[in-house]
Design a protein around this motif. Structure first.
Motif, PDB file in Angstrom:
ATOM      1  N   TYR A 100     -13.387  37.322 -45.049  1.00 17.56           N
ATOM      2  CA  TYR A 100     -14.870  37.176 -44.778  1.00 17.56           C
ATOM      3  C   TYR A 100     -15.335  36.284 -43.609  1.00 17.56           C
ATOM      4  O   TYR A 100     -16.084  36.519 -42.849  1.00 17.56           O
ATOM      5  N   LEU A 101     -14.842  35.115 -44.024  1.00 17.00           N
ATOM      6  CA  LEU A 101     -15.298  34.043 -42.849  1.00 17.00           C
ATOM      7  C   LEU A 101     -14.750  34.368 -41.501  1.00 17.00           C
ATOM      8  O   LEU A 101     -15.736  33.974 -40.785  1.00 17.00           O
ATOM      9  N   LEU A 102     -13.764  34.979 -41.487  1.00 11.95           N
ATOM     10  CA  LEU A 102     -13.473  35.248 -40.003  1.00 11.95           C
ATOM     11  C   LEU A 102     -14.056  36.318 -39.389  1.00 11.95           C
ATOM     12  O   LEU A 102     -14.228  36.248 -38.214  1.00 11.95           O
ATOM     13  N   THR A 103     -14.677  37.220 -40.232  1.00  9.65           N
ATOM     14  CA  THR A 103     -15.301  38.503 -39.621  1.00  9.65           C
ATOM     15  C   THR A 103     -16.950  38.388 -39.777  1.00  9.65           C
ATOM     16  O   THR A 103     -17.592  38.843 -39.029  1.00  9.65           O
ATOM     17  N   GLY A 134     -18.346  34.711 -40.797  1.00 11.74           N
ATOM     18  CA  GLY A 134     -18.970  33.397 -40.830  1.00 11.74           C
ATOM     19  C   GLY A 134     -19.637  32.882 -41.961  1.00 11.74           C
ATOM     20  O   GLY A 134     -19.487  33.809 -42.772  1.00 11.74           O
ATOM     21  N   ALA A 135     -20.156  31.810 -42.227  1.00 12.62           N
ATOM     22  CA  ALA A 135     -20.763  31.452 -43.255  1.00 12.62           C
ATOM     23  C   ALA A 135     -22.140  32.021 -43.578  1.00 12.62           C
ATOM     24  O   ALA A 135     -23.240  31.222 -43.426  1.00 12.62           O
ATOM     25  N   LEU A 151     -20.399  28.512 -49.033  1.00 13.63           N
ATOM     26  CA  LEU A 151     -19.523  29.465 -48.738  1.00 13.63           C
ATOM     27  C   LEU A 151     -18.225  29.161 -47.896  1.00 13.63           C
ATOM     28  O   LEU A 151     -17.259  29.826 -47.389  1.00 13.63           O
ATOM     29  N   VAL A 152     -18.121  27.697 -47.750  1.00 11.90           N
ATOM     30  CA  VAL A 152     -16.872  27.081 -46.954  1.00 11.90           C
ATOM     31  C   VAL A 152     -16.542  25.960 -48.087  1.00 11.90           C
ATOM     32  O   VAL A 152     -17.409  25.612 -48.753  1.00 11.90           O
ATOM     33  N   ARG A 170     -17.579  30.652 -35.907  1.00 12.76           N
ATOM     34  CA  ARG A 170     -17.992  31.762 -34.921  1.00 12.76           C
ATOM     35  C   ARG A 170     -16.944  33.004 -35.503  1.00 12.76           C
ATOM     36  O   ARG A 170     -16.031  32.971 -34.952  1.00 12.76           O
ATOM     37  N   PRO A 171     -17.611  33.875 -35.638  1.00 16.30           N
ATOM     38  CA  PRO A 171     -16.451  35.144 -36.277  1.00 16.30           C
ATOM     39  C   PRO A 171     -16.137  35.968 -35.338  1.00 16.30           C
ATOM     40  O   PRO A 171     -16.832  35.872 -34.162  1.00 16.30           O
TER      41      PRO A 171
END
Length: 528
Positions: free
Chosen positions: A440-443, A445-446, A459-460, A468-469
């Protein structure tokens, strides 16, 4: 089985698979990539931690556009399968050994004299088995090399049915020297003519069916390897499965009153998954051999689950409980279940510990990617897993109930958001949350998703909310390459980080935004 443990089943057979992931339909042991890899192994046995008692069998291979070759091998030690001994040989375009992906850290030296008998091991496994047994125990020996030192173990396989009706073919690993129960997992994995389908969950959809010379149509797709959908007629018996046939090629009525309606959903999910893997990766079906799987619907009564079974090469879907849960034929569930089949034929991630969590996460991730590729306006894509099977969510554009929450796994009250050292002790459906969170974070972000109001800091795990996704397509390419080229059966979270970084470097370079995002997303879930 509790409702929060839906999609619980995935089977990892210990048998050494012989499935080619290259251009051919079956492995050719005399193929040039295999011969070159075997020659490299013979010349440099230390690179694979080889011993004089080892033998190797190629399982699949991939040839890159650059000419680099990646050949996956299974290992035997004095004739016994080695769990955790598989590896991938990476050859550059000039035929030189570039690297090896493996989890084995030293050559094997195992005493093959068992202190206890097969009968002793069966008693240990039977004491651990829950549910209703069917048939006799099957026992074989293997080497468990996933930890140091490697040990001789009995693989005891017990078949039956769990308390909620899911078929089970359970493996129990029992230490042959101490009778300690080492591990356990299940083989059963808990996801022509143009027709019109009136589905339960996805509205009106187009299907491909098979026209019969005698007239009428059957719910089988000749354009996708002949994958078929059948009605189990609320039994658990495959022999009672009935093919769906129709005279006008219009299937279902949007409700459960027509038994074909959920068959439409299952056929739709299978077609979408086939198309996604073909379009994105050139993969022709689950086994990459052009053969379609079977979808079985109306399994049992009030069965709130779905599963993939390598034994029948099929997906099976329950009808839900008639109250809180609808039939489990949502698109992301179909993609989830079929991805279990893809994983079993590539990295074959063992379904326990950290590798089991990664196995589940791969299914959640690619199930989500299939859902986004479908982009169905009625079943809106999102980062929730299985949300469309909740009756309370029916018709909602922003559902909030789900089996799992990729952006905040702990919302299920079971899954950790961040990596912890004992995560491998959790049920694989909960330990998967960290990898789901990474994706989710990869695509994305937060950023809090629609329907939720979560602060970026929530979220982190490391305070870095400035990730930066990258695009979902880029992320998919990275994860698929890591799964099919670099991961092995015992890969854990540290290995997932290193293999996805390697895949990102291969595809986009170490100075790319994609490589940076992969590193940042893993760090943000505590995998460093």
């Amino acid at each position: 089985m509790q409702h929060h443990k839906l999609l619980v089943s995935l089977g990892l057979a210990l048998s050494l698979l012989a499935v080619n992931n290259g251009a051919q339909a079956a492995p050719d042991l005399n193929a040039a990539p295999v011969k070159r890899a075997l020659a490299l192994i013979a010349a440099q046995p230390k690179r694979i931690n080889g011993s004089g008692a080892d033998t190797y069998a190629a399982r699949d291979w991939i040839v890159d556009r650059s000419g680099a070759e990646h050949v996956r091998f299974d290992r035997r030690y004095r004739g016994l399968p080695v769990l955790g001994g598989d590896f991938v040989v990476h050859q550059d375009a000039s035929g030189r050994l570039a690297s090896v992906s493996q989890t084995l850290t030293r050559p094997l030296n195992v005493d093959l004299k068992a202190a206890f008998t097969e009968a002793d091991a069966i008693r240990v496994a039977e004491a651990a088995f829950t549910g209703t047994r069917e048939g006799r125990a099957i026992v074989s020996k293997l080497i468990d090399a996933r930890s140091t030192p490697a040990v001789l173990a009995y693989d005891v396989r017990l078949a039956g049915v769990t308390e909620d009706g899911t078929p089970t073919r359970r493996h129990w690993l029992v230490n042959a020297g101490t009778l300690a129960l080492i591990d356990g997992w299940d083989e059963v994995q808990t996801a022509a003519a143009t027709a019109t389908g009136n589905s339960l969950l996805s509205g009106v959809i187009a299907l491909t069916t098979d026209s019969q010379s005698s007239g009428g149509y059957v719910l089988r797709d000749p354009s996708r390897g002949g994958q078929a959908t059948v009605d189990l007629r609320n039994t658990r018996l495959a022999v009672l499965a009935k093919a769906y046939t129709d005279s006008d090629n219009v299937w279902g009525d949007f409700t459960n009153s027509d038994r074909a309606t959920v068959g439409v959903d299952a056929a739709y999910g299978a077609a979408l998954t086939w198309d996604y893997f073909l379009a994105q990766f050139g993969r022709r079906g689950i086994a990459d051999d052009g053969v379609g799987a079977t979808s079985r619907v109306h399994y049992g009564r009030n069965y709130v689950n779905a599963f993939w079974d390598n034994g029948c090469f099929c997906m099976t879907y329950g009808d839900g409980d008639g109250g809180s849960y609808l039939p489990l034929v949502a698109v992301d569930i179909a993609g989830h279940e079929m991805t279990h089949g893809v994983t079993s034929r590539t990295a074959n991630l063992t379904y326990s510990g950290e590798s089991g969590g990664l196995n589940e996460a791969m299914s959640d991730i690619f199930g989500t990617l299939v859902e986004y590729a479908a982009n169905n306006s009625i079943s809106t894509p999102n980062y929730l897993i299985g949300e469309r099977i909740y009756t309370a969510n029916n018709g909602s554009p922003t559902p909030t109930q789900a089996l799992r929450y990729m952006f905040k796994p702990s919302l299920d009250n079971k899954s950790p958001d961040c990596y912890v050292g004992n995560i491998g002790n959790l049920d694989v459906h909960y330990s998967s949350g960290v990898a789901n969170h990474f994706f989710y974070l990869l695509t994305q972000g937060a950023v809090s998703p629609p329907g939720f109001t979560l602060a970026p800091s929530a979220l982190v795990c490391n305070g870095n909310t400035a990730i930066r996704p990258i695009s979902r397509d880029q992320a998919a390419q990275i994860l698929y390459r890591a799964l099919t080229v670099y991961m092995t059966s015992s890969t854990g979270y540290a290995g997932a980080r290193s293999t996805t970084l390697q895949a990102a470097a291969d595809l986009y370079g170490t100075q790319s935004a994609a490589y940076t995002a992969v590193a940042a997303a893993w760090a943000a879930v505590g995998v460093n």
